[in-house]
Design a protein around this motif. Structure first.
Motif, PDB file in Angstrom:
ATOM      1  N   VAL A 281       0.861  -1.186   0.000  1.00 40.94           N
ATOM      2  CA  VAL A 281       0.000   0.000   0.000  1.00 40.94           C
ATOM      3  C   VAL A 281       0.893   1.230   0.000  1.00 40.94           C
ATOM      4  N   VAL A 282       0.606   2.181  -0.879  1.00 42.99           N
ATOM      5  CA  VAL A 282       1.348   3.433  -0.919  1.00 42.99           C
ATOM      6  C   VAL A 282       0.474   4.516  -0.286  1.00 42.99           C
ATOM      7  N   ASN A 283       0.970   5.106   0.789  1.00 44.70           N
ATOM      8  CA  ASN A 283       0.294   6.189   1.492  1.00 44.70           C
ATOM      9  C   ASN A 283       1.365   7.203   1.901  1.00 44.70           C
ATOM     10  N   PRO A 284       1.852   8.003   0.928  1.00 45.27           N
ATOM     11  CA  PRO A 284       2.942   8.929   1.235  1.00 45.27           C
ATOM     12  C   PRO A 284       2.509  10.020   2.219  1.00 45.27           C
ATOM     13  N   VAL A 285       3.259  10.134   3.303  1.00 43.21           N
ATOM     14  CA  VAL A 285       2.968  11.112   4.347  1.00 43.21           C
ATOM     15  C   VAL A 285       4.090  12.145   4.346  1.00 43.21           C
ATOM     16  N   VAL A 286       3.727  13.391   4.152  1.00 43.08           N
ATOM     17  CA  VAL A 286       4.700  14.478   4.155  1.00 43.08           C
ATOM     18  C   VAL A 286       4.841  14.965   5.595  1.00 43.08           C
ATOM     19  N   GLY A 287       6.053  14.953   6.097  1.00 38.89           N
ATOM     20  CA  GLY A 287       6.295  15.404   7.466  1.00 38.89           C
ATOM     21  C   GLY A 287       5.780  16.818   7.677  1.00 38.89           C
TER      22      GLY A 287
ATOM     23  N   ILE B  96       0.552  16.088   7.555  1.00 38.68           N
ATOM     24  CA  ILE B  96      -0.281  14.888   7.541  1.00 38.68           C
ATOM     25  C   ILE B  96      -1.726  15.294   7.282  1.00 38.68           C
ATOM     26  N   THR B  97      -2.369  14.572   6.396  1.00 39.35           N
ATOM     27  CA  THR B  97      -3.757  14.882   6.036  1.00 39.35           C
ATOM     28  C   THR B  97      -4.705  13.822   6.591  1.00 39.35           C
ATOM     29  N   MET B  98      -5.973  14.151   6.637  1.00 39.16           N
ATOM     30  CA  MET B  98      -6.967  13.163   7.041  1.00 39.16           C
ATOM     31  C   MET B  98      -7.029  12.036   6.013  1.00 39.16           C
ATOM     32  N   GLU B  99      -6.702  12.331   4.770  1.00 38.38           N
ATOM     33  CA  GLU B  99      -6.641  11.274   3.749  1.00 38.38           C
ATOM     34  C   GLU B  99      -5.557  10.260   4.111  1.00 38.38           C
ATOM     35  N   ASN B 100      -4.415  10.758   4.610  1.00 34.27           N
ATOM     36  CA  ASN B 100      -3.360   9.854   5.071  1.00 34.27           C
ATOM     37  C   ASN B 100      -3.857   8.978   6.213  1.00 34.27           C
ATOM     38  N   VAL B 101      -4.540   9.585   7.156  1.00 31.43           N
ATOM     39  CA  VAL B 101      -5.043   8.856   8.326  1.00 31.43           C
ATOM     40  C   VAL B 101      -6.059   7.801   7.898  1.00 31.43           C
TER      41      VAL B 101
END
Length: 141
Positions: free
Chosen positions: A62-68, A71-76
């Protein structure tokens, strides 16, 4: 490779390489989540290279890139969805494991006490205390 088990079914790690995938599979993980944006790393450890190695080993990727710091609710939501969809233990990685810990904690808000969501990652040096207000807000729905 430094796998840090936050729970029996979720662990985090600093950046992995294709050579690490056999060890990950042998450890019983069924899903690998990439929380590291490709722009941070060389091509040999970017998502496409890891996807090929992970899927060749029979694991889900699964690819879920999180930018330090962004963080977005989409990431969560994506992290939580990947956890729910997994048929077994999950290994998530980023540069240090910190972002993978944060999105895990945020995705679990309301299912575990906030103190626990902060204390578990703290055992590995991940400081989630600044996320307490967000964790508490998410726990309330």
């Amino acid at each position: 490779m430094d796998i840090r088990h936050l729970t029996d079914t979720y662990a985090v790690s600093p950046q992995i390489t294709p050579d690490d995938v056999a060890t990950i599979a042998e450890a019983g993980f069924t899903t690998v989540i990439c929380n590291r944006p490709d722009g941070e790393i060389p091509p040999e450890v970017q998502a496409d290279a890891l996807r090929r190695a992970v899927e060749a080993a029979g694991l889900q990727f699964v690819v879920n890139p999180v930018v330090g710091g962004a963080i977005t609710m989409e990431n969560v939501t994506a992290q939580g969805d990947a956890l729910k969809a997994s048929t077994g233990p999950v290994l998530a990685y980023c540069a240090s494991g910190n972002r993978s810990s944060i999105v895990w904690a945020l995705s679990q808000a309301g299912t575990r006490p906030t103190d626990e969501l902060i204390a578990i990652p703290a055992k590995f040096g991940y400081a989630l205390e600044p996320f307490r207000p967000t964790l508490e807000q998410l726990a309330k729905g």
